[in-house]
Design a protein around this motif. Sequence first.
Motif, mmCIF file in Angstrom:
data_model
loop_
_atom_site.group_PDB
_atom_site.id
_atom_site.type_symbol
_atom_site.label_atom_id
_atom_site.label_comp_id
_atom_site.label_asym_id
_atom_site.label_seq_id
_atom_site.Cartn_x
_atom_site.Cartn_y
_atom_site.Cartn_z
ATOM 1 N N THR A 24 15.995 -44.019 11.978
ATOM 2 C CA THR A 24 15.848 -42.629 11.541
ATOM 3 C C THR A 24 15.280 -41.766 12.658
ATOM 4 O O THR A 24 15.771 -40.666 12.915
ATOM 5 C CB THR A 24 14.945 -42.547 10.293
ATOM 6 O OG1 THR A 24 15.551 -43.313 9.254
ATOM 7 C CG2 THR A 24 14.742 -41.118 9.848
ATOM 8 N N ALA A 28 17.453 -38.796 14.130
ATOM 9 C CA ALA A 28 16.917 -37.469 13.807
ATOM 10 C C ALA A 28 16.506 -36.699 15.053
ATOM 11 O O ALA A 28 16.756 -35.495 15.157
ATOM 12 C CB ALA A 28 15.739 -37.594 12.846
ATOM 13 N N THR A 29 15.878 -37.388 16.021
ATOM 14 C CA THR A 29 15.442 -36.663 17.216
ATOM 15 C C THR A 29 16.621 -36.282 18.111
ATOM 16 O O THR A 29 16.586 -35.237 18.770
ATOM 17 C CB THR A 29 14.391 -37.467 18.010
ATOM 18 O OG1 THR A 29 14.918 -38.755 18.335
ATOM 19 C CG2 THR A 29 13.095 -37.619 17.221
ATOM 20 N N ALA A 32 17.974 -33.255 16.282
ATOM 21 C CA ALA A 32 17.038 -32.134 16.410
ATOM 22 C C ALA A 32 17.104 -31.501 17.796
ATOM 23 O O ALA A 32 16.886 -30.294 17.936
ATOM 24 C CB ALA A 32 15.612 -32.598 16.115
ATOM 25 N N HIS A 41 23.831 -41.782 17.350
ATOM 26 C CA HIS A 41 23.823 -41.749 15.881
ATOM 27 C C HIS A 41 24.867 -42.620 15.203
ATOM 28 O O HIS A 41 24.774 -42.859 14.008
ATOM 29 C CB HIS A 41 23.948 -40.308 15.369
ATOM 30 C CG HIS A 41 25.248 -39.654 15.710
ATOM 31 N ND1 HIS A 41 26.380 -39.828 14.962
ATOM 32 C CD2 HIS A 41 25.577 -38.831 16.724
ATOM 33 C CE1 HIS A 41 27.369 -39.128 15.497
ATOM 34 N NE2 HIS A 41 26.908 -38.519 16.569
ATOM 35 N N THR A 60 14.264 -36.943 23.711
ATOM 36 C CA THR A 60 13.220 -37.529 22.864
ATOM 37 C C THR A 60 12.194 -38.256 23.724
ATOM 38 O O THR A 60 10.981 -38.105 23.519
ATOM 39 C CB THR A 60 13.839 -38.489 21.837
ATOM 40 O OG1 THR A 60 14.774 -37.748 21.031
ATOM 41 C CG2 THR A 60 12.778 -39.114 20.961
#
Length: 144
Positions: A24, A28-29, A32, A41, A60
């Motif tokens: 996750t 997510a990062t 983002a 991903h 990240t």
Amino acid sequence: MSRTYDEVAVGEELPELPIPLTRTMIVATAIASRDYQDVHHDPALAGERGSQDVFMNILTTNGLVDRYVTSWAGPAAEVKAIRIRLGAPNYPGDTMVLTGTVSAKHDEDRRVEIAVRGVNAIGPHVTGTVVVRLPVVQEQGETE
């Protein structure tokens, strides 16, 4: 509370920071930071491109290195430069441990250089240097 220039010494070690690498977090990062490369991903497409799984993006990693140093230095620190190089990928299910050492101080402008390293089970994920400007203590405990 912020560190001050005078209380920091060359050779001082920052406390270790273990960062659990969850799927996750990695996905997510990447999203983002608007990095939509499939290797960050999509496990199947990452595998087609030769990776064992999705892996953390450099944005990240850069943010985690910044967080690590500024958490140690405090809110009055000014980040002047972050220079990093990536090595082994950060995969889900692993843990990256960040470590750092004060490698130089520059009296003329209160810059402090911190050598940073982040290692996972495969090896070094990130190595580099972060340069921060730290405040000094003024009379009656105020900082500048």
